[in-house]
Write an enzyme that holds these catalytic residues in place. Structure first.
Site, PDB file in Angstrom:
ATOM      1  N   ASN A  10      -6.657   0.120  -0.651  1.00  0.00           N
ATOM      2  CA  ASN A  10      -5.634   1.031  -0.125  1.00  0.00           C
ATOM      3  C   ASN A  10      -4.493   0.164   0.413  1.00  0.00           C
ATOM      4  O   ASN A  10      -4.594  -0.395   1.497  1.00  0.00           O
ATOM      5  CB  ASN A  10      -6.266   1.887   0.986  1.00  0.00           C
ATOM      6  CG  ASN A  10      -5.247   2.741   1.714  1.00  0.00           C
ATOM      7  OD1 ASN A  10      -4.106   2.891   1.264  1.00  0.00           O
ATOM      8  ND2 ASN A  10      -5.651   3.305   2.841  1.00  0.00           N
ATOM      9  N   TRP A  11      -3.440   0.062  -0.377  1.00  0.00           N
ATOM     10  CA  TRP A  11      -2.328  -0.828   0.016  1.00  0.00           C
ATOM     11  C   TRP A  11      -1.481  -0.235   1.141  1.00  0.00           C
ATOM     12  O   TRP A  11      -0.617  -0.916   1.688  1.00  0.00           O
ATOM     13  CB  TRP A  11      -1.435  -1.127  -1.196  1.00  0.00           C
ATOM     14  CG  TRP A  11      -2.115  -1.924  -2.280  1.00  0.00           C
ATOM     15  CD1 TRP A  11      -3.392  -2.412  -2.262  1.00  0.00           C
ATOM     16  CD2 TRP A  11      -1.553  -2.329  -3.538  1.00  0.00           C
ATOM     17  NE1 TRP A  11      -3.661  -3.081  -3.427  1.00  0.00           N
ATOM     18  CE2 TRP A  11      -2.547  -3.052  -4.228  1.00  0.00           C
ATOM     19  CE3 TRP A  11      -0.317  -2.141  -4.147  1.00  0.00           C
ATOM     20  CZ2 TRP A  11      -2.329  -3.597  -5.503  1.00  0.00           C
ATOM     21  CZ3 TRP A  11      -0.093  -2.677  -5.420  1.00  0.00           C
ATOM     22  CH2 TRP A  11      -1.101  -3.401  -6.070  1.00  0.00           C
ATOM     23  N   LYS A  12      -1.689   1.028   1.438  1.00  0.00           N
ATOM     24  CA  LYS A  12      -0.901   1.731   2.470  1.00  0.00           C
ATOM     25  C   LYS A  12       0.603   1.577   2.185  1.00  0.00           C
ATOM     26  O   LYS A  12       0.998   1.446   1.021  1.00  0.00           O
ATOM     27  CB  LYS A  12      -1.292   1.245   3.870  1.00  0.00           C
ATOM     28  CG  LYS A  12      -2.812   1.324   4.099  1.00  0.00           C
ATOM     29  CD  LYS A  12      -3.228   1.180   5.534  1.00  0.00           C
ATOM     30  CE  LYS A  12      -4.742   1.290   5.618  1.00  0.00           C
ATOM     31  NZ  LYS A  12      -5.241   1.274   6.984  1.00  0.00           N
ATOM     32  N   HIS A  95      -7.094  10.541   4.764  1.00  0.00           N
ATOM     33  CA  HIS A  95      -7.197   9.261   5.472  1.00  0.00           C
ATOM     34  C   HIS A  95      -6.913   9.510   6.963  1.00  0.00           C
ATOM     35  O   HIS A  95      -6.096  10.365   7.308  1.00  0.00           O
ATOM     36  CB  HIS A  95      -6.203   8.253   4.886  1.00  0.00           C
ATOM     37  CG  HIS A  95      -6.404   6.872   5.429  1.00  0.00           C
ATOM     38  ND1 HIS A  95      -5.899   6.490   6.645  1.00  0.00           N
ATOM     39  CD2 HIS A  95      -7.100   5.813   4.954  1.00  0.00           C
ATOM     40  CE1 HIS A  95      -6.272   5.239   6.891  1.00  0.00           C
ATOM     41  NE2 HIS A  95      -7.002   4.807   5.875  1.00  0.00           N
ATOM     42  N   GLU A 167     -14.918   6.278   7.366  1.00  0.00           N
ATOM     43  CA  GLU A 167     -14.052   5.293   7.996  1.00  0.00           C
ATOM     44  C   GLU A 167     -13.953   5.592   9.489  1.00  0.00           C
ATOM     45  O   GLU A 167     -13.115   6.417   9.909  1.00  0.00           O
ATOM     46  CB  GLU A 167     -12.653   5.336   7.381  1.00  0.00           C
ATOM     47  CG  GLU A 167     -12.644   4.970   5.902  1.00  0.00           C
ATOM     48  CD  GLU A 167     -11.298   4.400   5.481  1.00  0.00           C
ATOM     49  OE1 GLU A 167     -11.278   3.295   4.947  1.00  0.00           O
ATOM     50  OE2 GLU A 167     -10.265   5.050   5.718  1.00  0.00           O
ATOM     51  N   GLY A 229      -8.459  -1.772   3.295  1.00  0.00           N
ATOM     52  CA  GLY A 229      -7.037  -1.746   3.637  1.00  0.00           C
ATOM     53  C   GLY A 229      -6.458  -3.147   3.608  1.00  0.00           C
ATOM     54  O   GLY A 229      -6.144  -3.705   2.546  1.00  0.00           O
ATOM     55  N   GLY A 230      -6.338  -3.759   4.776  1.00  0.00           N
ATOM     56  CA  GLY A 230      -5.683  -5.059   4.921  1.00  0.00           C
ATOM     57  C   GLY A 230      -6.108  -6.108   3.904  1.00  0.00           C
ATOM     58  O   GLY A 230      -5.256  -6.781   3.299  1.00  0.00           O
TER      59      GLY A 230
END
Ligand code: PGA
Length: 246
Positions: A10-12, A95, A167, A229-230
């Site tokens: 998930n590159w956001k 999310h 999450e 994510g990160g």
């Protein structure tokens, strides 16, 4: 019973077009041969670029959100069928950043999941408790509320087509990972809620997954992969996490 493992990046709201192209191209050789299904979720404007670039690879593309409506007069929204048209196979819905920063209720999340399924996308439905809810002892109540909102919208047979992602909000982007025991307890609880849908429903874990903790989390009985994510913004880290899944 076998569940196809899945690791989703998930590159956001990060990067620019050139970085999206570089990152997706760099990933392909690094994840060649992994046993897990691999998906990346770039920001909307880069979906077509990334999907084109990944077309002949096994890496699939997902979006980070979609509308609960069919195409029409909904300014600023993106319909699920447009995402299919852009080359997506998956879409993240609910999310915690959407639930908390944009006040998305569980009923809206369920509507988005329904729109995704209707368009032929696989929704990745996120759910999880805040730190306050965990400390108040209401984790199971919160998870049940979020998951049953989905169940109310779908026949049990259709639920099998969805992916779920646990999450815990307090573990997202914080560097604090839920302990393997906390993760397994939550996943077992949710698999119990989803029992009617069958054993093949995939439940991912997300929240500060890194190359150093992925193997332990992924070895848990009820964890079928991760939502990253990160660490998905770095191809080496993301590939190492995919490799940890097998
Ligand atoms: P994180 O984010 O891996 O940076 O904690 C996970 C997510 O928000 O999906």
């Amino acid at each position: 019973m076998s569940r196809q493992p899945l690791v989703v990046g998930n590159w956001k709201m990060n990067g620019r077009r050139a970085e999206a192209r570089r990152l997706s191209a760099a990933l392909v050789p690094l994840v060649k041969g992994v046993a897990t299904e691999v998906v990346v979720c770039p920001p909307f404007p880069y979906l077509i670029d990334v999907a084109d670039q990944l077309q002949s690879s096994l890496v699939k593309v997902g979006a980070q959100n979609c509308s609960d409506h069919a195409p029409g007069a909904f300014t600023g929204e993106v319909a699920a069928e447009m995402l299919v048209d852009a080359g997506c196979h998956y879409v993240i819905v609910g999310h915690s950043e959407r639930r908390t920063l944009y006040q998305e209720a569980s009923s809206l999340v369920a509507g988005k999941a329904q729109a995704a399924i209707a368009a032929g996308l696989v929704p990745i439905v996120c759910f999880g408790e805040t730190l306050e809810e965990r400390e108040a002892g209401t984790t199971e109540k919160v998870l049940a509320e979020q998951v049953t909102a989905i169940q109310r919208q779908f026949e049990p047979a259709l639920i099998e087509k969805l992916v779920f992602a646990y999450e815990p909000v307090w573990a997202i982007g914080t560097g604090v990972t839920a302990s393997p025991e906390q993760v397994e307890v939550a996943h077992r609880f949710v698999r119990g809620l989803l029992a009617e849908a069958g054993e093949t429903v995939r439940i991912l874990y997300g929240g500060s997954v890194k190359p150093g903790n992925a193997a332990e989390l992924f070895s848990l009985e009820n964890v079928d992969g991760g939502l990253i994510g990160g660490a998905s913004l770095d191809e080496q880290s993301f590939a190492a996490i995919c490799q940890a899944m097998g």
